[in-house]
Structure formats: C-alpha cells, structure tokens
Design an enzyme around this catalytic site. Structure first.
Site, PDB file in Angstrom:
ATOM      1  CG  HIS A  29     -14.555 -28.107  16.783  1.00 46.86           C
ATOM      2  ND1 HIS A  29     -13.841 -28.790  17.741  1.00 46.86           N
ATOM      3  CD2 HIS A  29     -14.522 -28.893  15.671  1.00 46.86           C
ATOM      4  CE1 HIS A  29     -13.387 -29.913  17.248  1.00 46.86           C
ATOM      5  NE2 HIS A  29     -13.786 -30.009  15.993  1.00 46.86           N
TER       6      HIS A  29
HETATM    7  C1  T46 Z   1     -12.591 -32.801  15.404  1.00 42.83           C
HETATM    8  C2  T46 Z   1     -12.877 -33.787  16.471  1.00 42.83           C
HETATM    9  C3  T46 Z   1     -13.634 -34.966  16.000  1.00 42.83           C
HETATM   10  C4  T46 Z   1      -3.279 -30.678  16.642  1.00 42.83           C
HETATM   11  O1  T46 Z   1      -2.257 -30.027  16.949  1.00 42.83           O
HETATM   12  N1  T46 Z   1      -3.327 -31.364  15.464  1.00 42.83           N
HETATM   13  C5  T46 Z   1      -4.407 -32.104  15.105  1.00 42.83           C
HETATM   14  O2  T46 Z   1      -4.397 -32.718  14.019  1.00 42.83           O
HETATM   15  C6  T46 Z   1      -5.536 -32.134  15.976  1.00 42.83           C
HETATM   16  C7  T46 Z   1      -6.758 -32.934  15.601  1.00 42.83           C
HETATM   17  C8  T46 Z   1      -5.474 -31.421  17.154  1.00 42.83           C
HETATM   18  N2  T46 Z   1      -4.360 -30.717  17.468  1.00 42.83           N
HETATM   19  C9  T46 Z   1      -4.334 -29.977  18.746  1.00 42.83           C
HETATM   20  C10 T46 Z   1      -5.245 -28.779  18.838  1.00 42.83           C
HETATM   21  C11 T46 Z   1      -5.517 -28.678  20.320  1.00 42.83           C
HETATM   22  O3  T46 Z   1      -4.494 -27.943  20.950  1.00 42.83           O
HETATM   23  O4  T46 Z   1      -4.739 -30.859  19.789  1.00 42.83           O
HETATM   24  C12 T46 Z   1      -5.432 -30.150  20.800  1.00 42.83           C
HETATM   25  C13 T46 Z   1      -6.765 -30.755  21.097  1.00 42.83           C
HETATM   26  O5  T46 Z   1      -7.629 -30.537  19.964  1.00 42.83           O
HETATM   27  P1  T46 Z   1      -9.206 -30.329  20.129  1.00 42.83           P
HETATM   28  O6  T46 Z   1      -9.496 -29.642  21.394  1.00 42.83           O
HETATM   29  O7  T46 Z   1      -9.700 -29.695  18.864  1.00 42.83           O
HETATM   30  O8  T46 Z   1      -9.695 -31.835  20.230  1.00 42.83           O
HETATM   31  P2  T46 Z   1     -11.180 -32.380  20.053  1.00 42.83           P
HETATM   32  O9  T46 Z   1     -11.148 -33.809  20.489  1.00 42.83           O
HETATM   33  O10 T46 Z   1     -12.170 -31.495  20.712  1.00 42.83           O
HETATM   34  O11 T46 Z   1     -11.473 -32.311  18.484  1.00 42.83           O
HETATM   35  C14 T46 Z   1     -10.810 -33.200  17.607  1.00 42.83           C
HETATM   36  C15 T46 Z   1     -10.305 -32.443  16.376  1.00 42.83           C
HETATM   37  O12 T46 Z   1      -9.469 -31.368  16.783  1.00 42.83           O
HETATM   38  C16 T46 Z   1     -11.448 -31.879  15.572  1.00 42.83           C
HETATM   39  O13 T46 Z   1     -10.987 -31.428  14.319  1.00 42.83           O
HETATM   40  O14 T46 Z   1     -13.369 -32.654  14.492  1.00 42.83           O
HETATM   41  O15 T46 Z   1     -11.708 -34.226  17.184  1.00 42.83           O
END
Ligand code: T46
Length: 141
Positions: free
Chosen positions: A55
């Site tokens: 993303h």
């Molecule tokens: C990024 C990379 C480096 C939250 O509720 N609060 C938060 O602060 C974060 C970071 C995530 N979430 C929730 C949103 C999703 O339901 O946690 C779940 C997993 O998030 P995501 O699929 O976006 O995780 P990554 O590891 O793909 O991405 C993360 C960060 O979300 C993103 O901003 O830049 O790490």
C-alpha cells in the site's frame, strides 16, 4: 554521528549507537525523524513467506526500523521500484507519502518498529496498486 544514505527512491538514516556494557540507540525529532511522531507500532511473528505492506499512504509519513532480524523492503514511486535489505536496528528507512511499500523475506526473529506522523486512519491507505499508479501518475499497467 548519524549518517544518511540515499537509496534510489528514499533514504536510510543510521541513528546514534552508544556502546558501553551493551548498546543504546536513540532518535530525536527533526535531527533523525523528519516529522512529529503521533503513533508507533511493532510488527512481529510474521509467518514465513508473508508479504506485508502493499500500500501507499496519502498523508502519513513513517520511519521503519528492523530492530531485530532482517527483512527485504521494496519501494515503488509509481515510476521506479527498488528493493534492499534492512538488518540493523539503527537503520531506519523513510517512507514518504505516495510511496508504495512491501515487506518480504521476514527472518523468523524479525521485529519492526515503525513511527508515524499521523494516527491510524484506514482512509489514508491506498491498497489497490492500479489506483496508486493512477494517483502517482506512473507507468501504465
Ligand atoms: C505500513 C506498514 C509498514 C490498526 O488498527 N492501527 C494501526 O496503527 C496499524 C498500523 C494497523 N491497524 C490495523 C489495520 C489492519 O486491520 O491492523 C491491521 C493490519 O494492518 P496492515 O494490513 O495495514 O499491516 P501491514 O503490516 O501490511 O502494514 C503496516 C501499516 O499498517 C502500514 O501503515 O506502512 O506496516
């Protein structure tokens, strides 16, 4: 002394490391982190073969440190793409707005620390690559 190394699309900063009976690393806003930190989070226990990220952010800026183990970070600005390894706790990569990023090759012990300029808002994410390319004015896919 902190050192900044340019990558093709961003930069990596090496924050200070104090070595005495162990190691202490620190970072300060402005000197090392180019935004006021509103949020931090950790990523750990990633299953083998997982691809995370995939993303870009519209407004949020971040610095990502692999504080244990190693990962491969891929950056894509819509026109160019690069990949590099992060494997030192003191090395943080700057993730600017509109920078598609993917994390792969997580070592089993990897632990990521991410500091962010904004609170979590799902609307800030661009999770569809075609939409990202259109918004970034990049290559045709
Ligand atoms: C990024 C990379 C480096 C939250 O509720 N609060 C938060 O602060 C974060 C970071 C995530 N979430 C929730 C949103 C999703 O339901 O946690 C779940 C997993 O998030 P995501 O699929 O976006 O995780 P990554 O590891 O793909 O991405 C993360 C960060 O979300 C993103 O901003 O830049 O790490």
């Amino acid at each position: 002394m902190n050192q900044t190394r340019n990558t093709k699309l961003s930069y990596i900063i090496d924050i200070p490391v104090i070595v005495d009976e162990g190691k202490l690393m620190f970072a300060e806003i402005e000197k090392h982190i180019p935004f006021a930190i509103k949020r931090f989070y950790f990523i750990s226990d990633i299953i083998p073969g997982a691809i995370r990220g995939k993303h870009a952010h519209k407004k949020t800026k971040q610095m990502l440190f692999c504080i244990r183990g190693s990962i491969t970070m891929t950056l894509d600005n819509g026109k160019e793409r690069e990949s590099f390894k992060l494997d030192k706790p003191e090395s943080g990569v700057f993730l600017d707005t509109m920078m598609w990023h993917e994390m792969t090759d997580f070592s089993s012990d990897s632990l990521l620390l991410v500091v962010a300029s904004d609170p979590y808002v799902e609307e800030d994410y661009i999770r569809d690559y075609k939409t990202f390319i259109q918004l970034a004015g990049g290559k045709n896919i």
